[in-house]
Structures are given as C-alpha cells and as structure tokens.
Design a protein around this motif. Structure first.
Motif, PDB file in Angstrom:
ATOM      1  N   PHE A 185      29.709 -45.958  66.484  1.00 17.08           N
ATOM      2  CA  PHE A 185      31.037 -45.865  65.878  1.00 17.08           C
ATOM      3  C   PHE A 185      32.061 -46.595  66.733  1.00 17.08           C
ATOM      4  O   PHE A 185      31.841 -46.870  67.916  1.00 17.08           O
ATOM      5  N   ALA A 186      33.193 -46.907  66.122  1.00 17.18           N
ATOM      6  CA  ALA A 186      34.305 -47.551  66.829  1.00 17.18           C
ATOM      7  C   ALA A 186      35.611 -46.984  66.294  1.00 17.18           C
ATOM      8  O   ALA A 186      35.693 -46.558  65.128  1.00 17.18           O
ATOM      9  N   GLY A 237      43.198 -45.850  64.985  1.00 19.14           N
ATOM     10  CA  GLY A 237      43.089 -44.416  64.811  1.00 19.14           C
ATOM     11  C   GLY A 237      42.039 -43.951  63.825  1.00 19.14           C
ATOM     12  O   GLY A 237      41.798 -42.753  63.690  1.00 19.14           O
ATOM     13  N   GLU A 238      41.411 -44.883  63.125  1.00 15.14           N
ATOM     14  CA  GLU A 238      40.401 -44.523  62.133  1.00 15.14           C
ATOM     15  C   GLU A 238      38.996 -44.753  62.701  1.00 15.14           C
ATOM     16  O   GLU A 238      38.802 -45.556  63.611  1.00 15.14           O
ATOM     17  N   VAL A 239      38.029 -44.035  62.122  1.00 15.35           N
ATOM     18  CA  VAL A 239      36.640 -44.144  62.562  1.00 15.35           C
ATOM     19  C   VAL A 239      35.921 -45.197  61.729  1.00 15.35           C
ATOM     20  O   VAL A 239      35.937 -45.141  60.486  1.00 15.35           O
ATOM     21  N   TYR A 240      35.308 -46.144  62.417  1.00 13.74           N
ATOM     22  CA  TYR A 240      34.491 -47.165  61.770  1.00 13.74           C
ATOM     23  C   TYR A 240      33.049 -47.012  62.240  1.00 13.74           C
ATOM     24  O   TYR A 240      32.794 -46.498  63.335  1.00 13.74           O
ATOM     25  N   GLU A 241      32.128 -47.448  61.391  1.00 14.28           N
ATOM     26  CA  GLU A 241      30.715 -47.404  61.752  1.00 14.28           C
ATOM     27  C   GLU A 241      30.183 -48.822  61.901  1.00 14.28           C
ATOM     28  O   GLU A 241      30.448 -49.688  61.063  1.00 14.28           O
ATOM     29  N   GLU A 242      29.417 -49.053  62.943  1.00 12.10           N
ATOM     30  CA  GLU A 242      28.854 -50.378  63.197  1.00 12.10           C
ATOM     31  C   GLU A 242      27.685 -50.637  62.247  1.00 12.10           C
ATOM     32  O   GLU A 242      26.843 -49.771  62.024  1.00 12.10           O
ATOM     33  N   HIS A 243      27.657 -51.832  61.689  1.00  9.60           N
ATOM     34  CA  HIS A 243      26.591 -52.273  60.796  1.00  9.60           C
ATOM     35  C   HIS A 243      26.015 -53.593  61.291  1.00  9.60           C
ATOM     36  O   HIS A 243      26.599 -54.268  62.138  1.00  9.60           O
ATOM     37  N   VAL A 244      24.863 -53.947  60.735  1.00 10.78           N
ATOM     38  CA  VAL A 244      24.233 -55.240  61.025  1.00 10.78           C
ATOM     39  C   VAL A 244      24.223 -56.036  59.725  1.00 10.78           C
ATOM     40  O   VAL A 244      23.702 -55.584  58.693  1.00 10.78           O
ATOM     41  N   ALA A 245      24.825 -57.228  59.782  1.00 10.43           N
ATOM     42  CA  ALA A 245      24.947 -58.090  58.606  1.00 10.43           C
ATOM     43  C   ALA A 245      24.355 -59.466  58.927  1.00 10.43           C
ATOM     44  O   ALA A 245      23.797 -59.681  60.008  1.00 10.43           O
ATOM     45  N   LEU A 246      24.482 -60.380  57.971  1.00 14.14           N
ATOM     46  CA  LEU A 246      23.989 -61.747  58.144  1.00 14.14           C
ATOM     47  C   LEU A 246      25.140 -62.727  58.161  1.00 14.14           C
ATOM     48  O   LEU A 246      26.091 -62.604  57.389  1.00 14.14           O
ATOM     49  N   ALA A 298      32.107 -39.831  55.377  1.00  8.61           N
ATOM     50  CA  ALA A 298      32.612 -38.523  55.794  1.00  8.61           C
ATOM     51  C   ALA A 298      31.722 -37.884  56.857  1.00  8.61           C
ATOM     52  O   ALA A 298      32.222 -37.210  57.767  1.00  8.61           O
ATOM     53  N   LEU A 299      30.393 -38.091  56.768  1.00 12.11           N
ATOM     54  CA  LEU A 299      29.481 -37.475  57.738  1.00 12.11           C
ATOM     55  C   LEU A 299      29.712 -38.032  59.135  1.00 12.11           C
ATOM     56  O   LEU A 299      29.839 -37.277  60.111  1.00 12.11           O
ATOM     57  N   VAL A 300      29.779 -39.352  59.240  1.00 15.67           N
ATOM     58  CA  VAL A 300      29.977 -39.985  60.548  1.00 15.67           C
ATOM     59  C   VAL A 300      31.374 -39.678  61.087  1.00 15.67           C
ATOM     60  O   VAL A 300      31.541 -39.311  62.254  1.00 15.67           O
ATOM     61  N   ALA A 301      32.394 -39.817  60.231  1.00 22.14           N
ATOM     62  CA  ALA A 301      33.761 -39.542  60.679  1.00 22.14           C
ATOM     63  C   ALA A 301      33.894 -38.088  61.132  1.00 22.14           C
ATOM     64  O   ALA A 301      34.525 -37.793  62.156  1.00 22.14           O
ATOM     65  N   GLY A 343      39.036 -32.411  73.451  1.00 23.27           N
ATOM     66  CA  GLY A 343      40.444 -32.069  73.567  1.00 23.27           C
ATOM     67  C   GLY A 343      41.394 -33.237  73.475  1.00 23.27           C
ATOM     68  O   GLY A 343      42.603 -33.075  73.701  1.00 23.27           O
ATOM     69  N   GLU A 344      40.898 -34.419  73.104  1.00 28.52           N
ATOM     70  CA  GLU A 344      41.772 -35.587  72.948  1.00 28.52           C
ATOM     71  C   GLU A 344      41.065 -36.642  72.106  1.00 28.52           C
ATOM     72  O   GLU A 344      39.834 -36.696  72.066  1.00 28.52           O
ATOM     73  N   PRO A 345      41.845 -37.488  71.420  1.00 27.37           N
ATOM     74  CA  PRO A 345      41.226 -38.523  70.589  1.00 27.37           C
ATOM     75  C   PRO A 345      40.680 -39.663  71.442  1.00 27.37           C
ATOM     76  O   PRO A 345      41.113 -39.873  72.578  1.00 27.37           O
ATOM     77  N   PHE A 346      39.733 -40.399  70.881  1.00 26.15           N
ATOM     78  CA  PHE A 346      39.245 -41.594  71.552  1.00 26.15           C
ATOM     79  C   PHE A 346      40.313 -42.680  71.536  1.00 26.15           C
ATOM     80  O   PHE A 346      41.109 -42.776  70.592  1.00 26.15           O
ATOM     81  N   ALA A 347      40.308 -43.498  72.564  1.00 28.96           N
ATOM     82  CA  ALA A 347      41.284 -44.574  72.670  1.00 28.96           C
ATOM     83  C   ALA A 347      40.986 -45.688  71.669  1.00 28.96           C
ATOM     84  O   ALA A 347      39.860 -45.837  71.183  1.00 28.96           O
ATOM     85  N   GLU A 348      41.997 -46.469  71.370  1.00 25.08           N
ATOM     86  CA  GLU A 348      41.833 -47.627  70.491  1.00 25.08           C
ATOM     87  C   GLU A 348      40.753 -48.548  71.052  1.00 25.08           C
ATOM     88  O   GLU A 348      40.736 -48.878  72.235  1.00 25.08           O
TER      89      GLU A 348
END
Length: 397
Positions: free
Chosen positions: A181-182, A186-195, A210-213, A224-229
């Motif tokens: 994830f990344a 402030g939003e959660v993204y999921e890493e994918h593999v593309a071409l 929703a599951l990953v986020a 106790g704190e959010p992940f940094a950008e």
C-alpha cells in the motif's frame, strides 16, 4: 538490476520468460494485477512459480538457508518445547508442519521424537508444491526408520475435521502473498503490476478497495497516528482468514510460528518508508520484485502484532513471543549442543556445530532478526518450560 547479482543461465532465463508471458496474459485479460496477485503467481503458479518448479531453493545450492538446513539443533529444540504438549494431549495428538521445505526439519524432529518420545500419531505436511512434496517424500523414506516414516502423510488442504496436536510453521508467513500500500494525499492506494507500452512490467498505484483501506486504517489507529505522505509498506488483510483456514479445526494444542519480522510499532517505523519487501536469488538479497520473475523468492517481514491478532480472532491466545535466540536457549539449546558436541566424531563436525549455534543465535545472524510466537487453545495447563516463559516478551506486541 545491479551487476553484483549472479548471472542466470539460459535455462533460467527461458523459465522466467515463460512465467513472464503467463503474467502478461493475465494482465491483458483482466487488467493490472494487485501486487499480492503478482507475488502469488511468481511463487506458486503451477509448474512456473518459484516454489512450484524444480529449481533447488534451500541450502547452499539454492537461494537461501533456513534454520533447519543448518543442522539438527533447531529441530531438537522445537521438539523439546513441543514434546510436553504432545505428551499432555495423549496418543491421538498430531503434528502438522506448514510448508515442509526440503524435508530437513521433518527428518530431524521425527528422529528426536523417536529417540525421546512421545511420537505424534501422525506427522502431517501441508505442502502446496508437488515438486517439494516429492523431494520430501524421497528424503524421509531414505533417512527415517520405516515405522517412523509410515506416520508421515501429505495434505492438499488444512484438516477439515477437528483435531488435537501442534502446528509448526518456519518461514511461512513471510511468503504469503502480501499487499503493498501507499499513502497519497491522505488516501490509501494499493500497488499493482501493469504493462508498459513495450510489454515490460511496471508497478502502479490504484485506489485501494475497502478491505485494504480498512486494514491500513486499523494499523494507523493502533499506532496512534496516520502514515506520512508517500509512505509505502506491506499489510496482510487476509491473515485472519488464512489463520482460520489453517488452524480453525485445531481445538486443543499449540501453534509455533518462527519467522523474521517485528512488532507493529517497529515494522512501521517512519524511516522504513518503502516497506520490507525483498527478493532472494542465490543468497543475494535485492529490492526489485520484477526482475526475472519465477527465479526469486519474494518475501516480506512479518508484523507479529498482526499475527497475534489473527491468532486471537481464531480463538488462540499468545502463550509466548520472543527472539529466536531466547526461544532456542529456553528450549534446551545449550544441552542439545553439548550432547551433539560430545558425540561428534571429529573436529570438523564440532566446528560445524559451533557455527550452527552462532548462526541460530547471534544478533546479526538469525538470533534477533527471527522471532518465535507460540499460540495456544484448549489447554488447561500450558506445558512450557519456565525458562521459555521467563523470556516471554509478549508485552511488546
């Protein structure tokens, strides 16, 4: 990729190209693969994945060395700790090993049980790789007494009926296909593999489901704190479901997990902002999971806090958590070493034993990087040694 890595042979490159073509076809037909899907294909695609093909993987001739490959001391210590559990559970207790590797652990631990008892009713190996299963079968048939080897059976899936006994997993959780994830604005993204347009693999981020986020936000709340950008790491949202699948029918007994990793607050340190994902090729570690897929073991460190949560959700309690070095010492390593040393026939054997102990226990080797976690359910009394319980660091979880 760095030139420091050994040069693959023509056969290896051909094998990787076949897996790469398989991955390309999947991406063309269904769109970018989540990194977890890509990792699953790289490791377990039938006949093509790293663990499903015939290449040597363990020991000096493979890509990495596990604790059981160093010698028999590790397995003897595990036997020392789990023997009282088997004894307390009685004659119908089974031993289930997840992922049998080369068969080295099964050979050594069964010899230890055969010598000092009690012997489990059955020694079960849940091994998804047909290639590894056959290697294990040949090894155990050649090295164990026939009556002992007859207790060994291989499973295609976890036991579906209720059972009693012990479950053991060494370097299994790190090989579960992991979600990357990344954090972006402030939003959660999921890493994918593309071409790419030229057909090369590339890593891209897409909005997380929703599951990953939800899994990432749970970690943030616990820390106790959010992940940094820009922070990027791994999470295993499927771990509670996996735990229930493999251990849900174990009604009375103990599970022992040994793997490399950290408690959660150390796993997600701010400076570890690209996660723990690593690829292993011929005893070299590198950070490019897209390099020659199928030839590398892909792993991520274990969040032992998440493992404890998954065990709790499946009805187990954490009995002990501690570094491998302290687990082995509390499981009788000094006596096991002394016995083996006195029985050694020459200085070369004694030297190998000393080196084995160093690799298993030194902080810069396996001693501190690897952790052990014992989870228990259905036992009125927890039959663990006082030395092991005294060294418990479960409060760090």
């Amino acid at each position: 990729m760095s030139s420091r890595l050994p040069e693959p042979g023509a056969d290896e490159r051909d094998h990787s190209e076949r897996l790469l073509q398989h991955v390309r076809e999947l991406i063309v037909s269904q769109g970018p693969l989540s990194f977890a899907q890509y990792m699953e294909r790289c490791l377990y695609a039938p006949g093509l994945g790293y663990y499903s093909a015939g290449k040597a993987k363990f020991g000096e001739a493979g890509d990495f060395v596990t604790a059981p490959e160093l010698g028999e001391l590790f397995a003897r210590c595990v036997a020392n700790t789990l023997r009282p559990v088997l004894d307390a559970l009685g004659d119908d207790a089974d031993f289930l090993e997840l992922g049998g590797g080369s068969g080295a652990f099964a050979e050594a631990v069964l010899k230890a049980f055969d010598t000092d008892g009690p012997m489990p009713r059955r020694y079960l190996i849940l091994e998804p790789s047909a290639d590894l299963r056959e290697r294990q079968r040949e090894r155990l048939a050649a090295t164990l007494p026939p009556a002992v080897a007859a207790r060994v059976a291989w499973l295609d899936r976890p036991p579906e009926q209720e059972w009693r006994g012990v479950l053991f997993a060494n370097e299994v959780i790190d090989a579960l296909p992991t979600t990357r994830f990344a954090i972006r604005e402030g939003e959660v993204y999921e890493e994918h593999v593309a071409l790419s347009g030229e057909g090369a693999l590339l890593r891209v981020d897409r909005p997380a489901d929703a599951l990953v986020a939800g899994a990432v936000r749970h970690v943030e709340r616990d820390l106790g704190e959010p992940f940094a950008e820009g922070y990027r790491s791994e999470v295993l949202p499927q771990l509670p479901y996996w735990m229930q699948a493999v251990a849900g029918t174990l009604t009375h007994g103990v599970m022992l997990f040994v793997d490399y990793g950290y408690v959660r607050r150390e796993f997600y340190l701010p400076e570890r902002r690209d996660g723990t994902l690593m690829a292993h090729y011929r005893h070299y570690a590198h950070s490019d999971p897209l390099w020659l897929p199928g030839l590398n073991d892909l792993t991520a460190s274990v969040d032992f806090t998440a493992l404890a949560e998954a065990g709790n959700s499946a009805g187990f309690g954490v009995a002990a958590y501690l570094p491998q070095s302290q687990f082995l010492i509390g499981s009788g390593l000094p006596q096991a070493f002394e016995d083996a040393y006195l029985q050694a026939t020459d200085e070369a054997v004694r030297y190998r034993l000393a080196q084995e102990v160093k690799r298993l226990t030194m902080p810069d080797q396996m001693g501190e990087r690897f952790q052990a976690m014992l989870l228990a359910r259905g036992l009125d009394v927890l039959p663990l040694s006082t030395e092991l319980l005294a060294a418990d660091q479960g409060g760090r979880l």
